[in-house]
Write a protein that holds these residues in place. Structure first.
Motif, mmCIF file in Angstrom:
data_model
loop_
_atom_site.group_PDB
_atom_site.id
_atom_site.type_symbol
_atom_site.label_atom_id
_atom_site.label_comp_id
_atom_site.label_asym_id
_atom_site.label_seq_id
_atom_site.Cartn_x
_atom_site.Cartn_y
_atom_site.Cartn_z
ATOM 1 N N LEU A 177 0.825 -1.216 0.000
ATOM 2 C CA LEU A 177 0.000 0.000 0.000
ATOM 3 C C LEU A 177 0.851 1.254 0.000
ATOM 4 O O LEU A 177 0.503 2.250 -0.654
ATOM 5 N N ASP A 178 1.961 1.220 0.702
ATOM 6 C CA ASP A 178 2.860 2.379 0.699
ATOM 7 C C ASP A 178 3.343 2.686 -0.716
ATOM 8 O O ASP A 178 3.480 3.851 -1.093
ATOM 9 N N ARG A 179 3.589 1.633 -1.484
ATOM 10 C CA ARG A 179 4.085 1.811 -2.855
ATOM 11 C C ARG A 179 2.976 2.165 -3.835
ATOM 12 O O ARG A 179 3.199 2.926 -4.783
ATOM 13 N N HIS A 180 1.780 1.626 -3.625
ATOM 14 C CA HIS A 180 0.799 1.651 -4.698
ATOM 15 C C HIS A 180 -0.562 2.254 -4.363
ATOM 16 O O HIS A 180 -1.403 2.376 -5.271
ATOM 17 N N ALA A 181 -0.823 2.613 -3.126
ATOM 18 C CA ALA A 181 -2.176 3.070 -2.769
ATOM 19 C C ALA A 181 -2.652 4.211 -3.646
ATOM 20 O O ALA A 181 -3.820 4.275 -4.038
ATOM 21 N N ALA A 182 -1.750 5.123 -3.999
ATOM 22 C CA ALA A 182 -2.139 6.306 -4.772
ATOM 23 C C ALA A 182 -2.640 5.946 -6.164
ATOM 24 O O ALA A 182 -3.433 6.695 -6.757
ATOM 25 N N GLU A 183 -2.198 4.812 -6.707
ATOM 26 C CA GLU A 183 -2.598 4.429 -8.068
ATOM 27 C C GLU A 183 -3.644 3.319 -8.096
ATOM 28 O O GLU A 183 -4.087 2.906 -9.172
ATOM 29 N N MET A 184 -4.053 2.835 -6.934
ATOM 30 C CA MET A 184 -5.024 1.745 -6.882
ATOM 31 C C MET A 184 -6.429 2.254 -7.162
ATOM 32 O O MET A 184 -6.771 3.395 -6.838
ATOM 33 N N GLY A 185 -7.239 1.390 -7.740
ATOM 34 C CA GLY A 185 -8.643 1.704 -7.904
ATOM 35 C C GLY A 185 -9.351 1.723 -6.564
ATOM 36 O O GLY A 185 -8.913 1.085 -5.594
ATOM 37 N N ARG A 186 -10.448 2.422 -6.509
ATOM 38 C CA ARG A 186 -11.177 2.580 -5.248
ATOM 39 C C ARG A 186 -11.620 1.231 -4.675
ATOM 40 O O ARG A 186 -11.522 0.990 -3.478
ATOM 41 N N THR A 187 -12.107 0.349 -5.534
ATOM 42 C CA THR A 187 -12.611 -0.937 -5.053
ATOM 43 C C THR A 187 -11.486 -1.794 -4.495
ATOM 44 O O THR A 187 -11.607 -2.365 -3.406
ATOM 45 N N ALA A 188 -10.378 -1.905 -5.221
ATOM 46 C CA ALA A 188 -9.250 -2.704 -4.750
ATOM 47 C C ALA A 188 -8.717 -2.166 -3.427
ATOM 48 O O ALA A 188 -8.427 -2.935 -2.490
ATOM 49 N N LEU A 189 -8.600 -0.849 -3.335
ATOM 50 C CA LEU A 189 -8.070 -0.249 -2.111
ATOM 51 C C LEU A 189 -9.021 -0.467 -0.943
ATOM 52 O O LEU A 189 -8.592 -0.733 0.182
ATOM 53 N N SER A 190 -10.309 -0.371 -1.200
ATOM 54 C CA SER A 190 -11.296 -0.597 -0.147
ATOM 55 C C SER A 190 -11.210 -2.024 0.398
ATOM 56 O O SER A 190 -11.185 -2.238 1.612
ATOM 57 N N ALA A 202 -8.612 -4.112 0.145
ATOM 58 C CA ALA A 202 -7.296 -4.385 0.725
ATOM 59 C C ALA A 202 -7.151 -3.822 2.132
ATOM 60 O O ALA A 202 -6.455 -4.397 2.974
ATOM 61 N N THR A 203 -7.789 -2.701 2.400
ATOM 62 C CA THR A 203 -7.624 -2.029 3.696
ATOM 63 C C THR A 203 -8.714 -2.372 4.704
ATOM 64 O O THR A 203 -8.744 -1.818 5.804
ATOM 65 N N GLU A 204 -9.580 -3.289 4.349
ATOM 66 C CA GLU A 204 -10.768 -3.566 5.160
ATOM 67 C C GLU A 204 -10.449 -3.928 6.605
ATOM 68 O O GLU A 204 -11.179 -3.551 7.526
ATOM 69 N N HIS A 205 -9.354 -4.651 6.839
ATOM 70 C CA HIS A 205 -9.036 -5.116 8.190
ATOM 71 C C HIS A 205 -7.993 -4.254 8.904
ATOM 72 O O HIS A 205 -7.547 -4.613 9.997
ATOM 73 N N LEU A 206 -7.610 -3.144 8.302
ATOM 74 C CA LEU A 206 -6.700 -2.230 8.983
ATOM 75 C C LEU A 206 -7.469 -1.390 9.994
ATOM 76 O O LEU A 206 -8.691 -1.262 9.916
ATOM 77 N N ASP A 207 -6.750 -0.812 10.944
ATOM 78 C CA ASP A 207 -7.442 0.045 11.909
ATOM 79 C C ASP A 207 -7.945 1.292 11.183
ATOM 80 O O ASP A 207 -7.433 1.662 10.115
ATOM 81 N N PRO A 208 -8.972 1.945 11.723
ATOM 82 C CA PRO A 208 -9.617 3.052 11.003
ATOM 83 C C PRO A 208 -8.674 4.154 10.549
ATOM 84 O O PRO A 208 -8.813 4.677 9.440
ATOM 85 N N ALA A 209 -7.697 4.485 11.389
ATOM 86 C CA ALA A 209 -6.783 5.572 11.022
ATOM 87 C C ALA A 209 -5.926 5.185 9.823
ATOM 88 O O ALA A 209 -5.741 5.979 8.890
ATOM 89 N N ALA A 210 -5.384 3.968 9.847
ATOM 90 C CA ALA A 210 -4.550 3.506 8.733
ATOM 91 C C ALA A 210 -5.388 3.375 7.466
ATOM 92 O O ALA A 210 -4.951 3.756 6.375
ATOM 93 N N ARG A 211 -6.588 2.845 7.618
ATOM 94 C CA ARG A 211 -7.473 2.681 6.468
ATOM 95 C C ARG A 211 -7.754 4.033 5.816
ATOM 96 O O ARG A 211 -7.658 4.183 4.600
ATOM 97 N N GLN A 212 -8.060 5.018 6.621
ATOM 98 C CA GLN A 212 -8.362 6.352 6.099
ATOM 99 C C GLN A 212 -7.132 6.982 5.456
ATOM 100 O O GLN A 212 -7.233 7.634 4.409
ATOM 101 N N ALA A 213 -5.985 6.768 6.061
ATOM 102 C CA ALA A 213 -4.741 7.354 5.522
ATOM 103 C C ALA A 213 -4.458 6.805 4.119
ATOM 104 O O ALA A 213 -4.128 7.559 3.194
ATOM 105 N N TYR A 214 -4.598 5.504 3.944
ATOM 106 C CA TYR A 214 -4.331 4.911 2.625
ATOM 107 C C TYR A 214 -5.395 5.342 1.611
ATOM 108 O O TYR A 214 -5.074 5.642 0.468
ATOM 109 N N ARG A 215 -6.625 5.368 2.037
ATOM 110 C CA ARG A 215 -7.696 5.729 1.098
ATOM 111 C C ARG A 215 -7.599 7.200 0.672
ATOM 112 O O ARG A 215 -8.002 7.564 -0.416
ATOM 113 N N SER A 216 -7.035 8.006 1.540
ATOM 114 C CA SER A 216 -6.887 9.432 1.206
ATOM 115 C C SER A 216 -5.724 9.679 0.231
ATOM 116 O O SER A 216 -5.590 10.784 -0.298
ATOM 117 N N MET A 217 -4.903 8.662 -0.009
ATOM 118 C CA MET A 217 -3.774 8.807 -0.928
ATOM 119 C C MET A 217 -4.217 8.786 -2.382
ATOM 120 O O MET A 217 -3.452 9.175 -3.269
#
Length: 247
Positions: A216-229, A231-246
């Protein structure tokens, strides 16, 4: 008296006997069989998955040639029953004490033929079979086949490649999953997006969360919304939001 050998025709009859026309209408909508949808033209009898599995169990000795006949059917539940039977045949051929490498090869060849002929052509058919047939076969073999499938134009072959790696993930190996996800990152088709995100999520869940977060650090910014959603489903809310905001 010797029992007659089981046949594909007998499997089809057993499924027809329990088919529900109302369920068929529901399943055709659920699996997107309308014009322009991913399952366009698929035909359903109206048999739910547990019922189909129960029928397959009754015909455990169905020969591979008869399974091929089921896989060539235009009816979805026939193909699903055929794949469940092929799974079971592979599991039997893989048993350590009675391992049969020739049978394994034949099962894999028949499965790949069905995949390449477009007979494994809906997400449930892929998901029920890829990790159970190609997964154990490729676990300790070169995996070039999966990279070939991942780059085919069809919707289903790349999903077969990704879902095969679920068997590797369960064995503690994330390398092929990560490589395939990088290759398919730009494929915005919904069922590929979901598979990419799902397999990445499983890497983080079953093997090592740092492998997921490094991806995710390498690719979150270029991932599609569905894939990112996914992939981050089981992360804690703060981490999930941080990646999705990229994005």
């Amino acid at each position: 008296m010797t029992e007659p050998a089981p046949t594909a025709a007998a499997v089809r009859k057993a499924l027809a006997d329990i088919a529900d026309p109302a369920d068929a209408i529901h399943l055709q909508r659920f699996f997107k069989t309308g014009p322009g949808e991913y399952g366009e033209g698929d035909v359903f009898l109206g048999v739910r998955v547990p019922q189909t599995r129960a029928v397959a169990k009754r015909f455990a000795l169905l020969p591979l040639s008869e399974i091929d006949e089921l896989l060539d059917s235009p009816v979805h539940e026939h193909r699903l029953a055929g794949l469940v039977l092929l799974n079971n045949a592979m599991a039997k051929a893989m048993k350590p004490r009675t391992e049969d490498r020739a049978a394994q090869q034949e099962i894999v060849d028949r499965y790949l033929s069905a995949v390449r002929r477009g007979r494994v052509n809906n997400w449930d058919l892929v998901d029920v079979s890829a990790e159970n047939i190609l997964g154990p076969w490729l676990l300790n073999r070169p995996r070039d086949l999966l990279f070939e499938l991942a780059q085919r134009n069809s919707l289903w072959e790349p999903r077969v490649a990704l879902l095969t790696t679920f068997a590797f993930i369960k064995a503690g190996d994330a390398t092929t999953t990560v490589e395939l996800c990088e290759i398919l990152l730009g494929d915005r088709r919904d069922l590929i997006q979901k598979a990419v995100g799902w397999m990445l999520r499983e890497v983080g869940k079953r093997i090592d969360r740092t492998l997921l977060t490094a991806f995710l650090d390498r690719h979150a910014a270029e991932m599609g919304r569905t894939a990112l959603s996914y992939a981050t489903e089981h992360l804690d809310p703060a981490a999930r939001q941080a990646y999705r905001s990229m994005r």
